[in-house]
Enzyme design. Structure first.
Site, PDB file in Angstrom:
ATOM      1  N   CYS A   1       0.913  -1.316  -0.112  1.00  0.00           N
ATOM      2  CA  CYS A   1       0.047   0.036   0.002  1.00  0.00           C
ATOM      3  C   CYS A   1       0.414   1.302   0.481  1.00  0.00           C
ATOM      4  CB  CYS A   1      -1.312  -0.282   0.807  1.00  0.00           C
ATOM      5  SG  CYS A   1      -1.742  -0.917   0.912  1.00  0.00           S
TER       6      CYS A   1
ATOM      7  N   HIS B   1      -3.140   7.055   3.117  1.00  0.00           N
ATOM      8  CA  HIS B   1      -3.792   5.772   2.353  1.00  0.00           C
ATOM      9  C   HIS B   1      -5.436   5.552   3.004  1.00  0.00           C
ATOM     10  CE1 HIS B   1      -4.481   1.695   0.927  1.00  0.00           C
ATOM     11  NE2 HIS B   1      -4.077   1.403   2.026  1.00  0.00           N
TER      12      HIS B   1
ATOM     13  N   ASN C   1      -9.903  -0.235  -0.118  1.00  0.00           N
ATOM     14  CA  ASN C   1      -9.247  -0.059   0.079  1.00  0.00           C
ATOM     15  C   ASN C   1      -8.382  -0.534  -1.482  1.00  0.00           C
ATOM     16  OD1 ASN C   1      -6.099  -0.478   0.456  1.00  0.00           O
ATOM     17  ND2 ASN C   1      -6.670  -1.865   2.153  1.00  0.00           N
TER      18      ASN C   1
HETATM   19  N1  COA Z   1     -19.387  -9.324   7.993  1.00  0.00           N
HETATM   20  C1  COA Z   1     -19.812  -9.418   8.923  1.00  0.00           C
HETATM   21  N2  COA Z   1     -18.731  -9.706  10.080  1.00  0.00           N
HETATM   22  C2  COA Z   1     -18.310 -10.274  10.323  1.00  0.00           C
HETATM   23  C3  COA Z   1     -17.001  -9.420   8.623  1.00  0.00           C
HETATM   24  C4  COA Z   1     -18.037  -8.797   7.800  1.00  0.00           C
HETATM   25  N3  COA Z   1     -17.406  -8.333   6.816  1.00  0.00           N
HETATM   26  N4  COA Z   1     -16.093  -9.754   8.608  1.00  0.00           N
HETATM   27  C5  COA Z   1     -15.284 -10.389   9.883  1.00  0.00           C
HETATM   28  N5  COA Z   1     -16.909 -10.529  10.824  1.00  0.00           N
HETATM   29  C6  COA Z   1     -17.419 -10.963  11.901  1.00  0.00           C
HETATM   30  C7  COA Z   1     -16.047 -11.948  12.496  1.00  0.00           C
HETATM   31  O1  COA Z   1     -16.567 -13.594  11.848  1.00  0.00           O
HETATM   32  C8  COA Z   1     -16.141 -11.225  13.840  1.00  0.00           C
HETATM   33  O2  COA Z   1     -17.179 -12.424  14.434  1.00  0.00           O
HETATM   34  P1  COA Z   1     -16.393 -13.628  15.450  1.00  0.00           P
HETATM   35  O3  COA Z   1     -16.538 -12.301  17.330  1.00  0.00           O
HETATM   36  O4  COA Z   1     -18.667 -13.741  16.097  1.00  0.00           O
HETATM   37  O5  COA Z   1     -16.111 -14.180  15.777  1.00  0.00           O
HETATM   38  C9  COA Z   1     -16.386 -10.022  14.263  1.00  0.00           C
HETATM   39  O6  COA Z   1     -17.014  -9.795  13.131  1.00  0.00           O
HETATM   40  C10 COA Z   1     -15.389  -9.135  14.707  1.00  0.00           C
HETATM   41  O7  COA Z   1     -13.963  -9.582  13.890  1.00  0.00           O
HETATM   42  P2  COA Z   1     -13.110  -8.468  14.279  1.00  0.00           P
HETATM   43  O8  COA Z   1     -12.150  -9.269  13.812  1.00  0.00           O
HETATM   44  O9  COA Z   1     -12.459  -8.927  16.032  1.00  0.00           O
HETATM   45  O10 COA Z   1     -13.922  -7.224  13.535  1.00  0.00           O
HETATM   46  P3  COA Z   1     -12.660  -6.123  13.873  1.00  0.00           P
HETATM   47  O11 COA Z   1     -13.614  -4.986  15.210  1.00  0.00           O
HETATM   48  O12 COA Z   1     -11.064  -5.838  13.812  1.00  0.00           O
HETATM   49  O13 COA Z   1     -12.942  -5.332  12.349  1.00  0.00           O
HETATM   50  C11 COA Z   1     -11.100  -5.063  10.254  1.00  0.00           C
HETATM   51  C12 COA Z   1     -12.331  -6.385  11.524  1.00  0.00           C
HETATM   52  C13 COA Z   1     -10.597  -5.930  10.047  1.00  0.00           C
HETATM   53  C14 COA Z   1     -12.416  -4.227  10.306  1.00  0.00           C
HETATM   54  C15 COA Z   1     -10.589  -3.702  11.019  1.00  0.00           C
HETATM   55  O14 COA Z   1      -9.453  -5.315  12.022  1.00  0.00           O
HETATM   56  C16 COA Z   1      -9.842  -3.079  10.039  1.00  0.00           C
HETATM   57  O15 COA Z   1     -10.373  -2.426  10.321  1.00  0.00           O
HETATM   58  N6  COA Z   1      -8.769  -3.681   9.821  1.00  0.00           N
HETATM   59  C17 COA Z   1      -7.104  -3.215   9.289  1.00  0.00           C
HETATM   60  C18 COA Z   1      -8.062  -3.752   7.900  1.00  0.00           C
HETATM   61  C19 COA Z   1      -6.754  -3.011   6.963  1.00  0.00           C
HETATM   62  O16 COA Z   1      -7.002  -1.918   6.732  1.00  0.00           O
HETATM   63  N7  COA Z   1      -5.987  -3.914   5.959  1.00  0.00           N
HETATM   64  C20 COA Z   1      -4.863  -3.563   5.280  1.00  0.00           C
HETATM   65  C21 COA Z   1      -3.820  -2.091   5.613  1.00  0.00           C
HETATM   66  S1  COA Z   1      -3.001  -1.837   4.677  1.00  0.00           S
END
Ligand code: COA
Length: 315
Positions: free
Chosen positions: A108, A242, A272
């Site tokens: 990225c 980004h 993204n």
């Molecule tokens: N729709 C519905 N539920 C979803 C889901 C979706 N698209 N994706 C994950 N879930 C669920 C998971 O299964 C989990 O369920 P569970 O608690 O029953 O196991 C729950 O949501 C929570 O998941 P979690 O991973 O803890 O969520 P989070 O609050 O950490 O959010 C992201 C996930 C990916 C949005 C967050 O971690 C994030 O933004 N990270 C940065 C990612 C990024 O930008 N990467 C690229 C950088 S260049």
């Protein structure tokens, strides 16, 4: 170096959160509050190199330059359909360019890594004009049955032409190597000598770790480059972050203590798009007429590696 022109190009297919809900257990109610994404452009019948060529032509036109004016082409790209030659060679062929060209894979932050390379070419007198094209198709890297990754990404290409000048006021590249935080494995062709086990694994991401890394390194690097350049946060006109996730962008903005108007965003309808995200945002803002001469832009991006980069550029 000085920014002379920008361009961008997006796949025609837009996939909304409700479209995803047709085959995944997800929807607006989960995706929007956690990411700010409502829809994304997804490659279907296009080729990435055609989007890259379209973005490049628009940037050249915006700069008022011809292909013969370009001394170096840098492509930022993580995956495309060619293993070899590099995407930059394919693109150079399409554009009719005959200058040195190479690809970088810095995920990225690739646009800012490419700016740093361009700056070195200008400083050493090896180039007069540099074309940077960031073209990415992260939707080809994810498992479309994995709702925790596939909802986050979109495809596209962004391009920028730089010429000589002293408008780059600071740049900082950094890394905290942790290859397991965002990774994807591909399988190479077998040979009679390969005995190790090899697997093809779509993108895996430790979302919470990436989130923390993004916010902390971005805030640290922005403060660092502004201090070095003797520019205060208040003097910055726009922060071009980004477009990975609205919560990451808001986290950076709140820690820097800056108002929303200085943080342009397009994440809602792009998702993204990896290294293409910064130059696409730059192009959209320029074409809206947001920037005037002398405006100070701060770029900051972060991603797989883990890598991060920030830059201060005067318009
Ligand atoms: N729709 C519905 N539920 C979803 C889901 C979706 N698209 N994706 C994950 N879930 C669920 C998971 O299964 C989990 O369920 P569970 O608690 O029953 O196991 C729950 O949501 C929570 O998941 P979690 O991973 O803890 O969520 P989070 O609050 O950490 O959010 C992201 C996930 C990916 C949005 C967050 O971690 C994030 O933004 N990270 C940065 C990612 C990024 O930008 N990467 C690229 C950088 S260049």
């Amino acid at each position: 170096m000085k920014l002379l022109g920008t361009g961008s190009s997006l796949p025609h297919l837009q996939v909304s959160n409700s479209d995803l809900a047709k085959f995944l257990d997800t929807g607006d109610e989960w995706i929007v509050p956690r990411t700010g994404i409502r829809t994304r452009h997804v490659i279907s019948d296009e080729n990435l190199e055609d989007l890259a060529a379209d973005a490049a032509k628009k940037a050249l036109e915006d700069a008022g330059l011809n292909v013969s004016d370009i001394d170096l082409l840098i492509c930022s790209n993580v995956v495309n359909e060619y293993v070899t030659p590099s995407l930059s060679c394919v693109l150079a062929y399409k554009l009719g360019l005959a200058c040195p060209c190479f690809d970088i894979n810095c995920a990225c932050p690739g646009f800012i890594y490419a700016m740093d390379m361009a700056d070195s070419y200008f400083r050493s007198g090896k180039a007069g004009n540099v074309l940077i094209v960031c073209a990415e198709e992260p939707t080809r890297m994810v498992d479309w049955k994995d709702r925790s990754t596939c909802v986050l990404f979109g495809d596209g290409a962004g391009a920028a032409v730089f010429g000589k000048g002293d408008n780059l006021k600071g740049i900082r590249l950094s890394s905290e190597p942790a290859p397991d935080k965002i990774c994807e494995y591909r399988k190479l062709l077998p040979t009679p000598y390969i005995s190790k086990e090899e697997n093809e694994v779509p993108m895996l991401m430790k979302g919470k770790d990436v989130f923390r890394f993004a916010v902390t390194t971005s805030v640290r690097d922005i403060h660092g480059i502004l201090d070095e350049a003797g520019i205060s946060i208040e003097d910055v006109d726009y922060f071009m972050i980004h477009q990975a996730n609205l919560r990451i962008i808001d986290g950076i903005r709140e820690r820097l203590g800056v108002t929303e108007e200085k943080f342009p965003v397009n994440i809602a309808d792009h998702g993204n798009s990896s290294s293409a995200s910064c130059p696409i945002l730059l192009d959209e803002c320029r074409r809206k007429g947001m920037f005037k001469e002398g405006d100070i832009l701060v770029f900051s991006a972060f991603g797989a590696g883990l890598l991060s980069a920030s830059a201060v550029l005067m318009c």
